[in-house]
Design a protein around this motif. Sequence first.
Motif, PDB file in Angstrom:
ATOM      1  N   GLY A 149     -11.910  18.260   0.557  1.00  0.00           N
ATOM      2  CA  GLY A 149     -12.326  19.651   1.037  1.00  0.00           C
ATOM      3  C   GLY A 149     -11.207  20.732   0.089  1.00  0.00           C
ATOM      4  O   GLY A 149     -11.955  21.474  -0.888  1.00  0.00           O
ATOM      5  N   ASN A 150      -9.741  20.685  -0.107  1.00  0.00           N
ATOM      6  CA  ASN A 150      -9.464  21.799  -1.298  1.00  0.00           C
ATOM      7  C   ASN A 150      -9.800  21.325  -2.520  1.00  0.00           C
ATOM      8  O   ASN A 150     -10.298  22.459  -3.241  1.00  0.00           O
ATOM      9  CB  ASN A 150      -8.200  21.323  -1.185  1.00  0.00           C
ATOM     10  CG  ASN A 150      -7.106  21.220  -0.026  1.00  0.00           C
ATOM     11  OD1 ASN A 150      -7.785  22.629   0.852  1.00  0.00           O
ATOM     12  ND2 ASN A 150      -5.923  21.244   0.658  1.00  0.00           N
ATOM     13  N   TRP A 151     -10.246  20.405  -3.580  1.00  0.00           N
ATOM     14  CA  TRP A 151     -10.401  20.641  -4.494  1.00  0.00           C
ATOM     15  C   TRP A 151     -11.892  21.108  -4.518  1.00  0.00           C
ATOM     16  O   TRP A 151     -12.830  22.005  -5.431  1.00  0.00           O
ATOM     17  CB  TRP A 151     -11.200  19.027  -5.178  1.00  0.00           C
ATOM     18  CG  TRP A 151     -10.999  18.486  -6.114  1.00  0.00           C
ATOM     19  CD1 TRP A 151     -10.292  19.213  -8.018  1.00  0.00           C
ATOM     20  CD2 TRP A 151     -12.159  19.109  -6.688  1.00  0.00           C
ATOM     21  NE1 TRP A 151     -10.783  18.427  -8.397  1.00  0.00           N
ATOM     22  CE2 TRP A 151     -11.811  18.390  -8.280  1.00  0.00           C
ATOM     23  CE3 TRP A 151     -13.483  19.299  -7.054  1.00  0.00           C
ATOM     24  CZ2 TRP A 151     -12.912  18.238  -9.263  1.00  0.00           C
ATOM     25  CZ3 TRP A 151     -14.132  18.771  -7.293  1.00  0.00           C
ATOM     26  CH2 TRP A 151     -14.126  18.584  -8.539  1.00  0.00           C
ATOM     27  N   MET A 152     -12.564  20.760  -3.455  1.00  0.00           N
ATOM     28  CA  MET A 152     -14.487  21.264  -3.653  1.00  0.00           C
ATOM     29  C   MET A 152     -13.971  22.940  -3.060  1.00  0.00           C
ATOM     30  O   MET A 152     -14.749  23.658  -4.415  1.00  0.00           O
ATOM     31  CB  MET A 152     -14.662  20.804  -2.276  1.00  0.00           C
ATOM     32  CG  MET A 152     -15.295  19.621  -2.272  1.00  0.00           C
ATOM     33  SD  MET A 152     -16.780  18.937  -1.227  1.00  0.00           S
ATOM     34  CE  MET A 152     -17.903  20.573  -1.791  1.00  0.00           C
ATOM     35  N   LEU A 153     -13.035  23.474  -2.526  1.00  0.00           N
ATOM     36  CA  LEU A 153     -13.095  24.818  -2.173  1.00  0.00           C
ATOM     37  C   LEU A 153     -12.261  26.078  -3.542  1.00  0.00           C
ATOM     38  O   LEU A 153     -12.845  27.100  -3.864  1.00  0.00           O
ATOM     39  CB  LEU A 153     -11.892  25.428  -1.484  1.00  0.00           C
ATOM     40  CG  LEU A 153     -11.995  25.938  -0.503  1.00  0.00           C
ATOM     41  CD1 LEU A 153     -13.003  26.481  -0.006  1.00  0.00           C
ATOM     42  CD2 LEU A 153     -10.319  26.062   0.123  1.00  0.00           C
ATOM     43  N   GLN A 154     -11.485  24.730  -4.371  1.00  0.00           N
ATOM     44  CA  GLN A 154     -11.755  25.380  -5.254  1.00  0.00           C
ATOM     45  C   GLN A 154     -12.167  25.446  -7.254  1.00  0.00           C
ATOM     46  O   GLN A 154     -12.465  26.119  -7.293  1.00  0.00           O
ATOM     47  CB  GLN A 154     -10.070  24.774  -6.139  1.00  0.00           C
ATOM     48  CG  GLN A 154      -9.131  24.492  -5.738  1.00  0.00           C
ATOM     49  CD  GLN A 154      -8.536  26.016  -5.250  1.00  0.00           C
ATOM     50  OE1 GLN A 154      -8.697  26.390  -6.157  1.00  0.00           O
ATOM     51  NE2 GLN A 154      -7.572  26.332  -4.269  1.00  0.00           N
ATOM     52  N   SER A 155     -13.261  23.933  -6.987  1.00  0.00           N
ATOM     53  CA  SER A 155     -14.574  24.183  -7.704  1.00  0.00           C
ATOM     54  C   SER A 155     -15.245  25.676  -7.442  1.00  0.00           C
ATOM     55  O   SER A 155     -16.055  26.197  -7.774  1.00  0.00           O
ATOM     56  CB  SER A 155     -14.883  23.415  -7.377  1.00  0.00           C
ATOM     57  OG  SER A 155     -14.279  21.797  -7.298  1.00  0.00           O
ATOM     58  N   GLN A 156     -15.260  25.637  -5.641  1.00  0.00           N
ATOM     59  CA  GLN A 156     -17.076  26.891  -5.648  1.00  0.00           C
ATOM     60  C   GLN A 156     -16.159  28.421  -5.895  1.00  0.00           C
ATOM     61  O   GLN A 156     -17.094  28.750  -6.406  1.00  0.00           O
ATOM     62  CB  GLN A 156     -16.115  26.431  -3.795  1.00  0.00           C
ATOM     63  CG  GLN A 156     -18.349  26.841  -3.328  1.00  0.00           C
ATOM     64  CD  GLN A 156     -17.915  26.723  -2.005  1.00  0.00           C
ATOM     65  OE1 GLN A 156     -17.534  25.151  -1.135  1.00  0.00           O
ATOM     66  NE2 GLN A 156     -19.162  26.966  -1.445  1.00  0.00           N
ATOM     67  N   LEU A 157     -15.107  27.719  -5.840  1.00  0.00           N
ATOM     68  CA  LEU A 157     -14.322  29.610  -5.650  1.00  0.00           C
ATOM     69  C   LEU A 157     -13.835  29.788  -7.398  1.00  0.00           C
ATOM     70  O   LEU A 157     -14.942  30.665  -7.589  1.00  0.00           O
ATOM     71  CB  LEU A 157     -12.786  29.320  -5.861  1.00  0.00           C
ATOM     72  CG  LEU A 157     -12.662  29.599  -3.840  1.00  0.00           C
ATOM     73  CD1 LEU A 157     -11.358  29.677  -3.957  1.00  0.00           C
ATOM     74  CD2 LEU A 157     -12.771  31.046  -3.760  1.00  0.00           C
TER      75      LEU A 157
END
Lengths: 341, 227
Positions: A149-157
């Motif tokens: 989830g964190n990785w996805m969030l960072q990617s999304q950002l």
Amino acid sequence: MRPYLATFFRGKWIYMLVLAVMFSGTILGVWRLAHSQYQVTSNIWIGNPPLQNVLGQNSAYQQETPAQQEVDMLSQLIQTDDFMTSVAKGTSLSKQLTGVPDHDRAILTKLRQDISYEVVGSNTISIQFTGPNPILCQQVVQNTVKNLGNWMLQSQLQQSSTQMQYYKRQTTIYKAQMDNARQQINQFVGRFGAPKEGTAQYLQLQQLWGNYESAQGLYNTAQGNLNQVSIVDNLSRHNQSTDFRVLDQAKVPQKPYMSLKKVLMYLMMGVGASLGLVIVVVLMLTWMDKTIRTVDDISRISDVPVLAVIPNLELKEKGWRKGKRKRAAVRAVDMAVAEYK
Amino acid sequence: MSILLRSSQAKRSYPEPAILRDLYTRVLGSSSENDCKVFGITSAMDGEGKTVVVSSLAIVLANDKEVAKSDEQVGDILILDCGEGPTSATEEFMVETTPGLTQYLRGEQALEDVIKPTFLSRLWILPVGDSMHKFSILIRANALDDMMRSLRERFDLIIIDLPSALTTTDTHVLAELADQVVVVACSGVTNSKLLGKALQEFDREKLAGVVLNDSREDLPQWLAQRM
């Protein structure tokens, strides 16, 4: 075929015993395994990535479902030691990690092998971990989900910032076009005034208005996209991912678990290994057997005729058969001597 | 019965008489000579059952009225024990091994003294003797040929229990005394290469054939019928 079957039946009780022992061992092993393995599962919902929403439905990005894309990404992340180290963080395995890459790699490789994931639906993926320690299983799955989830969030950002820059540039360009078109209109009206309908100046003025409206439409579209991306960016910055939802939390299992499919698979492997071993032994014994056993064996080595075949008359001293065989075997001698008497 | 079986061989079993009669008939049939009186029975190696075949064949034929001459004196059968194996025909019939062939060939005993009767009136046995010392030299002497001439006149059938074909060269010498030689092979024991070598030791014309001993059908009947 006959020699191999003959070899098998010669030692059939031994082979049966080996099969029975191996199969019993398989059943025991599977039973113990089934009662020592715990499995934890967590299901995650994956939304459409923002870039897809921007690029449209027909883009190349659309060929894979969000779940498939996420699984591809997860499979690559799991191959990295950094990701796995973060998954092991806070678990009993973290005490074993020393920070030395060569030493940690073995532990992380084992951890990696026990994690499995699959696409459940077009927007849902499932992450599983199987192991002897139920608490470790729950922690690993929880950490995997969290880190993913964190990785996805960072990617999304990162994605949304890139998109914002892109749309900002677009709005700037279209704004400039719009202003340019407006300026041309003002200049035309200032020079020729309001022309009458049907005149050449009127047509030219209409064209200038068309340019202006076209630029205005593009500007509005780019502005709308920019607003949308801004919302996503704001949400992401406030740690609220709209594209990643945990449907089933990872919980500590109370009972061991092994799927029926796995049980059957292990049993089949055990049976296959047992049969394979017996077959290999029978094959080897048959190939290694260079003794004469049948009339055909004699015919193969020489054209000398076989004058007689004397059957085996060995007495078996076992239980209730003793009397029967003894009488049968001695009868031959009795026939030879009886007439003499 | 107790005479026939030694105490240590109380569990020995013997082939069916019909098989042995058939063997005798076939050996006679394979001979190109009309007068086939001397059979030699050997094997590739020791322990393949040639002594049992010798003993069984002799007993069946000695007891068989068809072999006896109808209008003459009942034909006598002699077992000439030259075997060196773990068991000998002499021990099978519980007969004294001395004096025997070696004493006769050394000139220490007359032929009549070394031929011993057995429990069957028509069956006699000539044991090998007290020692195998110089046996190889003794059997190459002319005395052996003379002895065989005398034995042929007296007995209708002589069965020689030869030593194993591949363990000693004496077999080849003794086989020359026989009209026909039979090689015994034991199922599951005799190596095919060794049997091939043993068969090559003898002239093809003298070699009557092979007896497969201790044959067993390993497959169950229902499966053997289908194959």
